[in-house]
Design a protein around this motif. Structure first.
Motif, PDB file in Angstrom:
ATOM      1  N   GLY A 142       0.799  -1.216   0.000  1.00  0.00           N
ATOM      2  CA  GLY A 142       0.000   0.000   0.000  1.00  0.00           C
ATOM      3  C   GLY A 142       0.833   1.268   0.000  1.00  0.00           C
ATOM      4  N   LYS A 143       2.139   1.130  -0.186  1.00  0.00           N
ATOM      5  CA  LYS A 143       3.019   2.293  -0.201  1.00  0.00           C
ATOM      6  C   LYS A 143       3.040   2.901  -1.602  1.00  0.00           C
ATOM      7  N   PRO A 144       3.237   4.209  -1.685  1.00  0.00           N
ATOM      8  CA  PRO A 144       3.272   4.836  -3.006  1.00  0.00           C
ATOM      9  C   PRO A 144       4.568   4.571  -3.758  1.00  0.00           C
ATOM     10  N   LYS A 145       5.597   4.052  -3.070  1.00  0.00           N
ATOM     11  CA  LYS A 145       6.883   3.764  -3.703  1.00  0.00           C
ATOM     12  C   LYS A 145       7.182   2.279  -3.585  1.00  0.00           C
ATOM     13  N   LEU A 146       8.101   1.809  -4.408  1.00  0.00           N
ATOM     14  CA  LEU A 146       8.488   0.403  -4.360  1.00  0.00           C
ATOM     15  C   LEU A 146       9.128   0.052  -3.025  1.00  0.00           C
ATOM     16  N   THR A 147       8.878  -1.163  -2.569  1.00  0.00           N
ATOM     17  CA  THR A 147       9.506  -1.673  -1.362  1.00  0.00           C
ATOM     18  C   THR A 147      10.793  -2.381  -1.758  1.00  0.00           C
ATOM     19  N   PHE A 148      11.861  -2.050  -1.074  1.00  0.00           N
ATOM     20  CA  PHE A 148      13.146  -2.682  -1.315  1.00  0.00           C
ATOM     21  C   PHE A 148      13.498  -3.545  -0.115  1.00  0.00           C
ATOM     22  N   GLN A 149      14.562  -4.312  -0.215  1.00  0.00           N
ATOM     23  CA  GLN A 149      14.968  -5.170   0.879  1.00  0.00           C
ATOM     24  C   GLN A 149      15.432  -4.323   2.057  1.00  0.00           C
ATOM     25  N   GLU A 150      15.270  -4.883   3.238  1.00  0.00           N
ATOM     26  CA  GLU A 150      15.619  -4.166   4.454  1.00  0.00           C
ATOM     27  C   GLU A 150      17.129  -4.009   4.581  1.00  0.00           C
ATOM     28  N   GLU A 151      17.522  -3.039   5.376  1.00  0.00           N
ATOM     29  CA  GLU A 151      18.949  -2.831   5.636  1.00  0.00           C
ATOM     30  C   GLU A 151      19.440  -3.914   6.591  1.00  0.00           C
ATOM     31  N   GLY A 152      20.730  -4.171   6.571  1.00  0.00           N
ATOM     32  CA  GLY A 152      21.346  -5.114   7.493  1.00  0.00           C
ATOM     33  C   GLY A 152      21.189  -6.574   7.118  1.00  0.00           C
ATOM     34  N   LEU A 153      20.861  -6.870   5.863  1.00  0.00           N
ATOM     35  CA  LEU A 153      20.654  -8.257   5.440  1.00  0.00           C
ATOM     36  C   LEU A 153      21.914  -8.888   4.841  1.00  0.00           C
ATOM     37  N   ASP A 154      23.040  -8.183   4.882  1.00  0.00           N
ATOM     38  CA  ASP A 154      24.279  -8.688   4.301  1.00  0.00           C
ATOM     39  C   ASP A 154      24.028  -9.129   2.865  1.00  0.00           C
ATOM     40  N   LEU A 155      23.536  -8.196   2.051  1.00  0.00           N
ATOM     41  CA  LEU A 155      23.177  -8.500   0.666  1.00  0.00           C
ATOM     42  C   LEU A 155      24.413  -8.838  -0.161  1.00  0.00           C
ATOM     43  N   GLN A 156      24.314  -9.920  -0.934  1.00  0.00           N
ATOM     44  CA  GLN A 156      25.420 -10.352  -1.776  1.00  0.00           C
ATOM     45  C   GLN A 156      24.964 -10.363  -3.235  1.00  0.00           C
ATOM     46  N   GLU A 157      25.870  -9.963  -4.114  1.00  0.00           N
ATOM     47  CA  GLU A 157      25.553  -9.852  -5.540  1.00  0.00           C
ATOM     48  C   GLU A 157      25.641 -11.190  -6.249  1.00  0.00           C
TER      49      GLU A 157
END
Length: 139
Positions: free
Chosen positions: A76-91
């Protein structure tokens, strides 16, 4: 030309997908918690490398109907939801099929999330055995 003409022209142009389907290099950011599981379960190509593109096709085939039935909470947000911070995202860099990249983009945009968020969500569903629990059609 004005902006209106630019968007009309772009909208009306036909997009030709290459016959081999391989597009440009794309990147998914996957939470560190899923990476080890992904490394164990992701299909491998003939060269022994993980075939993220093939994995994406499998996930789209498996969960397309699941999302169409409304099984993802709408933010229900007007902008896209991205992944949360602190998830140790790897490419994870790969060359997805053009049609798969377009499809995940359309589904993600329609759900109000990023492609990376949606890929990680589908991967989490797959690794948790959710497909078997819900007896998702087409599996």
């Amino acid at each position: 030309k004005g902006m209106r003409e630019f968007f009309q022209n772009r909208h009306c142009k036909r997009m030709d997908l290459k016959k081999d389907g391989k597009g440009t290099v794309s990147t998914f950011l996957v939470p560190g918690g899923l990476v080890k599981q992904l490394e164990k379960t992701c299909p491998h190509s003939a060269g022994g490398k993980r075939d993220i593109g093939r994995g994406l096709r499998i996930l789209l085939d498996r969960y397309r109907g699941f999302f169409a039935m409304g099984n993802l909470p709408f933010t229900g947000k007007p902008k896209l939801t991205f992944q949360e911070e602190g998830l140790d995202l790897q490419e994870f860099k790969f060359r997805p099929e053009d049609a798969d990249w377009i499809e995940i983009g359309i589904i993600a945009y329609g759900l109000g999330v990023s492609r990376c968020w949606l890929f990680s969500y589908m991967l989490g569903l797959e690794l948790s055995g959710c497909a078997e629990i819900y007896r998702i059609p087409g599996i």
